[in-house]
Motif scaffolding. Structure first.
Motif, PDB file in Angstrom:
ATOM      1  N   ILE B  91       0.845  -1.201   0.000  1.00  0.00           N
ATOM      2  CA  ILE B  91       0.000   0.000   0.000  1.00  0.00           C
ATOM      3  C   ILE B  91       0.884   1.257   0.000  1.00  0.00           C
ATOM      4  O   ILE B  91       0.565   2.250  -0.652  1.00  0.00           O
ATOM      5  CB  ILE B  91      -0.951   0.009   1.227  1.00  0.00           C
ATOM      6  CG1 ILE B  91      -1.735  -1.314   1.305  1.00  0.00           C
ATOM      7  CG2 ILE B  91      -1.911   1.198   1.167  1.00  0.00           C
ATOM      8  CD1 ILE B  91      -2.535  -1.663   0.072  1.00  0.00           C
ATOM      9  N   LEU B  95       1.136   4.336  -2.651  1.00  0.00           N
ATOM     10  CA  LEU B  95       1.126   5.757  -2.268  1.00  0.00           C
ATOM     11  C   LEU B  95       2.231   6.545  -2.960  1.00  0.00           C
ATOM     12  O   LEU B  95       2.166   7.775  -3.045  1.00  0.00           O
ATOM     13  CB  LEU B  95       1.253   5.897  -0.747  1.00  0.00           C
ATOM     14  CG  LEU B  95       0.017   5.489   0.052  1.00  0.00           C
ATOM     15  CD1 LEU B  95       0.280   5.609   1.544  1.00  0.00           C
ATOM     16  CD2 LEU B  95      -1.182   6.343  -0.339  1.00  0.00           C
ATOM     17  N   ALA B  98       0.147   6.246  -6.957  1.00  0.00           N
ATOM     18  CA  ALA B  98      -1.273   6.110  -7.302  1.00  0.00           C
ATOM     19  C   ALA B  98      -2.095   7.399  -7.163  1.00  0.00           C
ATOM     20  O   ALA B  98      -2.955   7.656  -8.010  1.00  0.00           O
ATOM     21  CB  ALA B  98      -1.901   4.981  -6.488  1.00  0.00           C
ATOM     22  N   PRO B  99      -1.875   8.218  -6.113  1.00  0.00           N
ATOM     23  CA  PRO B  99      -2.736   9.409  -6.005  1.00  0.00           C
ATOM     24  C   PRO B  99      -2.674  10.282  -7.259  1.00  0.00           C
ATOM     25  O   PRO B  99      -3.706  10.673  -7.809  1.00  0.00           O
ATOM     26  CB  PRO B  99      -2.160  10.131  -4.778  1.00  0.00           C
ATOM     27  CG  PRO B  99      -1.591   9.037  -3.935  1.00  0.00           C
ATOM     28  CD  PRO B  99      -1.009   8.068  -4.926  1.00  0.00           C
ATOM     29  N   ARG B 100      -1.459  10.560  -7.737  1.00  0.00           N
ATOM     30  CA  ARG B 100      -1.361  11.417  -8.919  1.00  0.00           C
ATOM     31  C   ARG B 100      -1.697  10.644 -10.194  1.00  0.00           C
ATOM     32  O   ARG B 100      -2.282  11.185 -11.131  1.00  0.00           O
ATOM     33  CB  ARG B 100       0.048  12.010  -9.004  1.00  0.00           C
ATOM     34  CG  ARG B 100       0.095  13.209  -9.914  1.00  0.00           C
ATOM     35  CD  ARG B 100       1.428  13.898  -9.898  1.00  0.00           C
ATOM     36  NE  ARG B 100       1.752  14.524  -8.611  1.00  0.00           N
ATOM     37  CZ  ARG B 100       2.636  15.505  -8.480  1.00  0.00           C
ATOM     38  NH1 ARG B 100       3.256  15.977  -9.544  1.00  0.00           N
ATOM     39  NH2 ARG B 100       2.907  16.013  -7.293  1.00  0.00           N
ATOM     40  N   TYR B 102      -3.900   8.350 -10.552  1.00  0.00           N
ATOM     41  CA  TYR B 102      -5.356   8.275 -10.691  1.00  0.00           C
ATOM     42  C   TYR B 102      -5.887   9.534 -11.399  1.00  0.00           C
ATOM     43  O   TYR B 102      -6.684   9.453 -12.335  1.00  0.00           O
ATOM     44  CB  TYR B 102      -6.024   8.130  -9.303  1.00  0.00           C
ATOM     45  CG  TYR B 102      -7.491   8.419  -9.352  1.00  0.00           C
ATOM     46  CD1 TYR B 102      -8.393   7.465  -9.834  1.00  0.00           C
ATOM     47  CD2 TYR B 102      -7.988   9.672  -9.011  1.00  0.00           C
ATOM     48  CE1 TYR B 102      -9.733   7.757  -9.950  1.00  0.00           C
ATOM     49  CE2 TYR B 102      -9.332   9.972  -9.120  1.00  0.00           C
ATOM     50  CZ  TYR B 102     -10.203   9.015  -9.590  1.00  0.00           C
ATOM     51  OH  TYR B 102     -11.528   9.302  -9.727  1.00  0.00           O
ATOM     52  N   VAL B 103      -5.407  10.702 -10.951  1.00  0.00           N
ATOM     53  CA  VAL B 103      -5.887  11.977 -11.518  1.00  0.00           C
ATOM     54  C   VAL B 103      -5.522  12.059 -13.001  1.00  0.00           C
ATOM     55  O   VAL B 103      -6.356  12.413 -13.845  1.00  0.00           O
ATOM     56  CB  VAL B 103      -5.273  13.170 -10.747  1.00  0.00           C
ATOM     57  CG1 VAL B 103      -5.744  14.487 -11.351  1.00  0.00           C
ATOM     58  CG2 VAL B 103      -5.647  13.100  -9.280  1.00  0.00           C
ATOM     59  N   SER B 268     -13.783   6.882  -8.222  1.00  0.00           N
ATOM     60  CA  SER B 268     -13.379   8.211  -7.755  1.00  0.00           C
ATOM     61  C   SER B 268     -12.193   8.055  -6.808  1.00  0.00           C
ATOM     62  O   SER B 268     -11.842   6.948  -6.409  1.00  0.00           O
ATOM     63  CB  SER B 268     -14.542   8.876  -7.006  1.00  0.00           C
ATOM     64  OG  SER B 268     -14.807   8.151  -5.813  1.00  0.00           O
ATOM     65  N   GLU B 269     -11.609   9.199  -6.463  1.00  0.00           N
ATOM     66  CA  GLU B 269     -10.474   9.148  -5.526  1.00  0.00           C
ATOM     67  C   GLU B 269     -10.926   8.587  -4.179  1.00  0.00           C
ATOM     68  O   GLU B 269     -10.230   7.804  -3.554  1.00  0.00           O
ATOM     69  CB  GLU B 269      -9.919  10.564  -5.336  1.00  0.00           C
ATOM     70  CG  GLU B 269      -8.676  10.617  -4.470  1.00  0.00           C
ATOM     71  CD  GLU B 269      -8.097  12.016  -4.403  1.00  0.00           C
ATOM     72  OE1 GLU B 269      -7.475  12.446  -5.381  1.00  0.00           O
ATOM     73  OE2 GLU B 269      -8.280  12.685  -3.354  1.00  0.00           O
ATOM     74  N   ARG B 270     -12.107   8.999  -3.749  1.00  0.00           N
ATOM     75  CA  ARG B 270     -12.628   8.498  -2.467  1.00  0.00           C
ATOM     76  C   ARG B 270     -12.802   6.982  -2.519  1.00  0.00           C
ATOM     77  O   ARG B 270     -12.475   6.265  -1.574  1.00  0.00           O
ATOM     78  CB  ARG B 270     -13.964   9.186  -2.133  1.00  0.00           C
ATOM     79  CG  ARG B 270     -14.543   8.738  -0.821  1.00  0.00           C
ATOM     80  CD  ARG B 270     -15.790   9.496  -0.459  1.00  0.00           C
ATOM     81  NE  ARG B 270     -15.488  10.861  -0.030  1.00  0.00           N
ATOM     82  CZ  ARG B 270     -16.400  11.712   0.408  1.00  0.00           C
ATOM     83  NH1 ARG B 270     -17.665  11.350   0.468  1.00  0.00           N
ATOM     84  NH2 ARG B 270     -16.057  12.909   0.788  1.00  0.00           N
ATOM     85  N   LEU B 272     -11.166   4.851  -4.390  1.00  0.00           N
ATOM     86  CA  LEU B 272      -9.846   4.214  -4.376  1.00  0.00           C
ATOM     87  C   LEU B 272      -9.277   4.184  -2.949  1.00  0.00           C
ATOM     88  O   LEU B 272      -8.784   3.149  -2.488  1.00  0.00           O
ATOM     89  CB  LEU B 272      -8.913   4.990  -5.322  1.00  0.00           C
ATOM     90  CG  LEU B 272      -7.506   4.434  -5.532  1.00  0.00           C
ATOM     91  CD1 LEU B 272      -7.532   2.997  -6.033  1.00  0.00           C
ATOM     92  CD2 LEU B 272      -6.732   5.309  -6.517  1.00  0.00           C
ATOM     93  N   LYS B 273      -9.383   5.306  -2.254  1.00  0.00           N
ATOM     94  CA  LYS B 273      -8.871   5.354  -0.874  1.00  0.00           C
ATOM     95  C   LYS B 273      -9.612   4.374   0.028  1.00  0.00           C
ATOM     96  O   LYS B 273      -9.016   3.668   0.830  1.00  0.00           O
ATOM     97  CB  LYS B 273      -9.040   6.777  -0.311  1.00  0.00           C
ATOM     98  CG  LYS B 273      -7.963   7.704  -0.790  1.00  0.00           C
ATOM     99  CD  LYS B 273      -8.000   9.118  -0.312  1.00  0.00           C
ATOM    100  CE  LYS B 273      -9.083   9.620   0.527  1.00  0.00           C
ATOM    101  NZ  LYS B 273      -9.010  11.074   0.752  1.00  0.00           N
ATOM    102  N   LEU B 276      -8.483   0.868  -0.603  1.00  0.00           N
ATOM    103  CA  LEU B 276      -7.132   0.570  -0.115  1.00  0.00           C
ATOM    104  C   LEU B 276      -7.086   0.493   1.414  1.00  0.00           C
ATOM    105  O   LEU B 276      -6.231  -0.201   1.968  1.00  0.00           O
ATOM    106  CB  LEU B 276      -6.140   1.629  -0.616  1.00  0.00           C
ATOM    107  CG  LEU B 276      -5.796   1.551  -2.108  1.00  0.00           C
ATOM    108  CD1 LEU B 276      -4.928   2.743  -2.526  1.00  0.00           C
ATOM    109  CD2 LEU B 276      -5.055   0.259  -2.453  1.00  0.00           C
ATOM    110  N   LEU B 277      -8.019   1.175   2.057  1.00  0.00           N
ATOM    111  CA  LEU B 277      -8.012   1.205   3.533  1.00  0.00           C
ATOM    112  C   LEU B 277      -8.122  -0.206   4.149  1.00  0.00           C
ATOM    113  O   LEU B 277      -7.285  -0.585   4.972  1.00  0.00           O
ATOM    114  CB  LEU B 277      -9.140   2.119   4.019  1.00  0.00           C
ATOM    115  CG  LEU B 277      -8.955   2.831   5.346  1.00  0.00           C
ATOM    116  CD1 LEU B 277      -7.612   3.525   5.464  1.00  0.00           C
ATOM    117  CD2 LEU B 277     -10.077   3.838   5.575  1.00  0.00           C
TER     118      LEU B 277
END
Lengths: 88, 497
Positions: B91, B95, B98-100, B102-103, B268-270, B272-273, B276-277
């Motif tokens: 995970i 990090l 993946a955050p960027r 994804y966008v 969405s980003e939410r 995906l988060k 992953l949680l």
């Protein structure tokens, strides 16, 4: 979007230092080979430290995911809310 | 895995039931589906939290985790606890990019990971090399799953279903549902497969402790008293190897092409988060449980040789199934779940392989004017041909150079500078990245072929990555010599919020 709310894990070096510290604490590099040492509930203490490190890593990464990642979430959720209002 | 005493006819029934459910999912998902690349390979970029979580889970954990990791824990003892940490650390690997990613994927409609490389570096050589490494890694991954699938089916059915026939049948099922339903069918079957596997491994651990008739503390005391070497601190070299393994797996698995495509497929980003949680905690109840099974195995079956220990899970399951009817049923479900988990891992790799063949090879280098329908068709056909080619390889393994068929993470980790460094350091240029990727892959592959797995505990893949990074950084800092070396000019890696 308010720039102060933008968060990206890679931009925060302290996050990665934290991960490094947790990882290194979980590996018994600091003990001589063959050590078993004191036991707690039947388990050698160093193994409990390693297990504790793994659990800490889980908790730490959960915190990072929840609090340090927000690039487009606010904008996407606002768009989604607008879409659903438009349909009503 | 050996023959399972509780298998036979009941095992055949469970396998047929699993296959029927997979086919039904493929049929219903495939009805009226759109015939474009994004719908087929990324479920239209619209996967929700639960399905995305299970498909990430199935990508990360395969039947090999259940069958192969307990024997590893049996042989290595406590230090194999590292498997729990490296699965968690994946995970952290996500990090890194993946955050960027994804966008950017949403903004530029990426379908395959090579789309990112083309977007960032615009280099034909780099894209081709990365495509080759990804296809090689995926094919080897698929081959491993096919071999494991055969052993699991033959074991579960007590050889009622021969190895070849079992694999052939499940490969056909896999092809049918992934061809008809694409990523959506693959992800939905992952839900069923993930649940079956989770229930199975927890039942196996409970049954194993029932067999010992003692508490976990008593088992630990037994191991310290009678098998002290499995609970002792490893050498410094062993500790370095432990760290190297965690870093290599964390970065390498996060960069599996099918893992990256799941980032693209998030709604969405939410979403995906939130997917992953729970993934952060799953290693404790998956890798942690199978590690525990291996350690309890030392208590139940002490003194097994390395080759005998490979059958450890089958041996424990046989004993557990004999406890009572509840455990009997749980063990049949477990091994059906193992087969299903192997299929779920294989289908993700196959879909990713097809997408890379159709979009990054066929549509770029063979028929640039091909319609999306034709690209899809070519991807499906080539995927089918590759699977059957790998099946022949699995049944007739080559006598020499067999080591090149185990190279996966060692090669895929060489993509890291292009994906991670390339995303944040705009000065990084295409040519050094290409040379670094090639040199890193050659060093890692060369070490594997030479039978040198590590250098003072450091894996060949990590040594290759270090060389790769040095070439990337030094080469990008040197003055540019050619107009084609355009990596730094594409500034769209920046995310504007």
């Amino acid at each position: 979007m308010d720039p102060s709310r933008v968060r990206e894990p890679v931009r925060n070096p302290r996050i990665w230092v934290g991960i490094g510290v947790i990882l290194l604490a979980g590996i018994p590099w600091y003990l001589p080979e063959g050590t078993i040492g004191p036991t707690v509930l039947g388990m050698p203490l160093w193994t409990l430290v390693a297990i504790g490190s793994s659990v800490s890593l889980c908790a730490y990464l959960s915190w990072v995911l929840t609090h340090h990642w927000n690039l487009v979430e606010d904008a996407e959720e606002a768009d989604a809310a607008e879409d659903s209002e438009g349909r009503c | 895995m050996g023959e399972l005493a509780f298998g036979g006819a009941a095992g055949v029934v469970v396998l047929v039931a699993y296959a029927a459910i997979m086919l039904l999912i493929g049929y219903f998902v495939g009805r009226g589906g759109r015939d474009d690349l994004k719908s087929h390979y990324l479920a239209g970029g619209n996967l929700g939290v639960i399905v995305l979580f299970f498909t990430l889970y199935a990508t990360q954990y395969s039947g090999n985790t259940v069958i192969g990791y307990p024997p590893q824990a049996y042989r290595e003892g406590f230090p194999w606890w590292q498997s729990v940490t490296f699965f968690t650390l994946i995970i952290a690997g996500y990090l890194l990019f993946a955050p960027r990613m994804y966008v950017l994927a949403k903004k530029h409609s990426f379908v395959t990971p090579v789309d990112w490389l083309r977007h960032r570096f615009d280099s034909r050589g780099l894209s081709l090399l990365a495509t080759f490494l990804m296809l090689w890694g995926l094919a080897n991954y698929l081959l491993e799953q096919l071999i494991a699938m055969g052993h699991a089916i033959a074991g579960l059915t007590g050889e009622t279903v021969p190895y070849q026939l079992g694999v052939l049948a499940f490969v056909c099922v896999m092809l049918v549902y992934s061809w008809s339903g694409g990523m959506r069918a693959v992800a939905l079957t992952d839900v069923m497969q993930g649940v079956a596997l989770l229930i199975g491994v927890v039942s196996l651990l409970v049954g194993a402790f029932v067999l010992t008739g003692e508490s976990p503390s008593d088992t630990a005391r037994y191991l310290v008293a009678n098998e002290p070497e499995v609970m002792a601190v490893p050498s410094l070299r062993g500790s370095i190897n432990w760290l190297s393994m965690m870093l290599m797996v964390a970065i390498g698995i996060a960069l599996y092409p099918h893992a990256i495509q799941r980032v693209f497929a998030a709604r969405s980003e939410r979403t995906l988060k939130r997917s992953l949680l729970p993934m952060v905690w799953m290693p404790l109840i998956t890798a942690g449980v199978v590690w525990c099974i291996g350690m309890v195995g030392i208590r139940l079956f002490p003194g097994l040789s390395d080759s005998e220990s490979e059958r450890l899970v089958g041996m424990i399951a046989n004993e557990v199934a004999g406890l009572n009817v509840v455990f009997y049923v749980a063990m049949i479900l477990l091994f059906g779940g193992v087969v299903a988990a192997i299929v779920s891992t294989a289908d993700s790799a196959l879909l990713s392989l097809s997408s890379i063949v159709s979009r990054d090879f066929y549509a770029r280098h063979v028929r640039p004017d091909a319609s999306e329908h034709r690209q899809l068709l070519v991807g499906k056909l080539v995927g089918g041909v590759v699977v059957f080619g790998l099946l022949l390889l699995a049944w007739n393994p080559p006598g020499t150079l067999v080591n090149i068929f185990v190279l996966k993470i060692e090669l895929l980790i060489q993509l890291a500078p292009a994906f991670v460094l390339g995303m944040y350091w705009l000065r990084l240029r295409a040519r050094p990245v290409c040379w670094g990727m090639g040199a890193g892959a050659a060093l890692a592959g060369g070490m594997t072929l030479a039978g040198t797995e590590t250098i003072y505990g450091v894996h060949g893949g990590m040594a290759g990555l270090l060389l790769n990074l040095v070439i990337c950084v030094v080469g990008s800092l040197l003055p540019s010599r050619g107009p084609d070396d355009v990596g730094e000019t594409n500034s769209s890696a920046r995310v504007r919020t």
